[in-house]
Design a protein around this motif. Sequence first.
Motif, short mmCIF file in Angstrom:
data_model
loop_
_atom_site.label_atom_id
_atom_site.label_comp_id
_atom_site.label_asym_id
_atom_site.label_seq_id
_atom_site.Cartn_x
_atom_site.Cartn_y
_atom_site.Cartn_z
N ARG A 4 0.81 -1.21 0.00
CA ARG A 4 0.00 0.00 0.00
C ARG A 4 0.85 1.27 0.00
NH1 ARG A 4 -5.35 -0.69 3.58
NH2 ARG A 4 -6.02 -2.64 2.66
N THR A 5 1.99 1.21 0.68
CA THR A 5 2.86 2.38 0.81
C THR A 5 4.24 2.08 0.23
OG1 THR A 5 3.72 1.74 2.97
CG2 THR A 5 1.67 3.07 2.95
N PHE A 6 5.04 3.12 0.08
CA PHE A 6 6.41 2.91 -0.37
C PHE A 6 7.19 2.10 0.66
CE2 PHE A 6 5.33 6.16 -3.40
CZ PHE A 6 6.05 5.78 -4.51
N ASP A 8 5.92 -0.34 2.40
CA ASP A 8 5.52 -1.72 2.10
C ASP A 8 6.27 -2.22 0.86
OD1 ASP A 8 3.64 -1.60 4.16
OD2 ASP A 8 1.96 -1.20 2.79
N LYS A 64 8.11 10.50 5.54
CA LYS A 64 7.02 10.94 4.67
C LYS A 64 6.93 10.08 3.42
CE LYS A 64 5.39 15.11 2.30
NZ LYS A 64 5.69 16.52 2.02
N LYS A 67 5.55 6.52 4.08
CA LYS A 67 4.12 6.47 4.37
C LYS A 67 3.25 6.85 3.17
CE LYS A 67 4.81 7.27 9.26
NZ LYS A 67 4.69 8.20 10.37
N THR A 68 3.89 7.27 2.09
CA THR A 68 3.15 7.67 0.90
C THR A 68 2.55 6.44 0.23
OG1 THR A 68 4.62 9.56 0.56
CG2 THR A 68 3.33 8.83 -1.34
N TYR A 69 1.29 6.55 -0.17
CA TYR A 69 0.62 5.43 -0.82
C TYR A 69 1.13 5.22 -2.24
CZ TYR A 69 -2.58 4.79 3.03
OH TYR A 69 -3.09 4.51 4.26
N VAL A 70 1.19 3.98 -2.65
CA VAL A 70 1.67 3.59 -3.97
C VAL A 70 0.46 3.11 -4.78
CG1 VAL A 70 3.30 2.15 -5.24
CG2 VAL A 70 3.79 2.80 -2.90
N TYR A 71 -0.28 4.05 -5.29
CA TYR A 71 -1.49 3.69 -6.04
C TYR A 71 -1.15 3.00 -7.34
CZ TYR A 71 -3.67 6.89 -2.77
OH TYR A 71 -4.10 7.50 -1.63
N THR A 124 9.45 10.92 -2.32
CA THR A 124 9.23 9.60 -2.92
C THR A 124 10.01 9.46 -4.23
OG1 THR A 124 7.18 10.35 -4.00
CG2 THR A 124 6.96 9.22 -1.88
#
Length: 152
Positions: A4-6, A8, A64, A67-71, A124
């Motif tokens: 879900r996140t970078f 992850d 930051k 926690k950024t989402y990786v859509y 990111t």
Amino acid sequence: MEVRTFGDLIDWTRQLHEHLASCLAHCANEHEEERAQMLLNYLAAQEAEMQRVVARFEQTADAKALKTYVYDYLEHQPIKTHRTCEAPYAALSFDAICQEVFDFHEQTIQLYRSLAGKAEIPETKELVDALLALEEHEAMRLARQTGRMHDV
């Protein structure tokens, strides 16, 4: 593992390298050809080192960015590797082993290139660019070293 996140994504990449290292090491003991055994042991050591380096990204990257989402990841094809190791590398030739490992790294590189082109947050972008550079450098080094081993 659900990405879900970078953070992850980095953990997932670390786990892939760790699994590949374990599988290659296991298969080295099973292979009949001495040159292939040497190759598998070398590749296992390199993948174990990649696992450690990627793990450092998890510890040192900008919070930051982690926690950024990786859509966009969800649209990318999953990386194909021997997810269960029942000695598949033990049955492959020297060249086929190289091809499999190079293909794994190429898939990872393509994933990071795709994400780097879409990263909007500077933190990111910096993180993905660093991961991409790491994978590209490792792929070049492996190609160079395995080419030398092939000549032996």
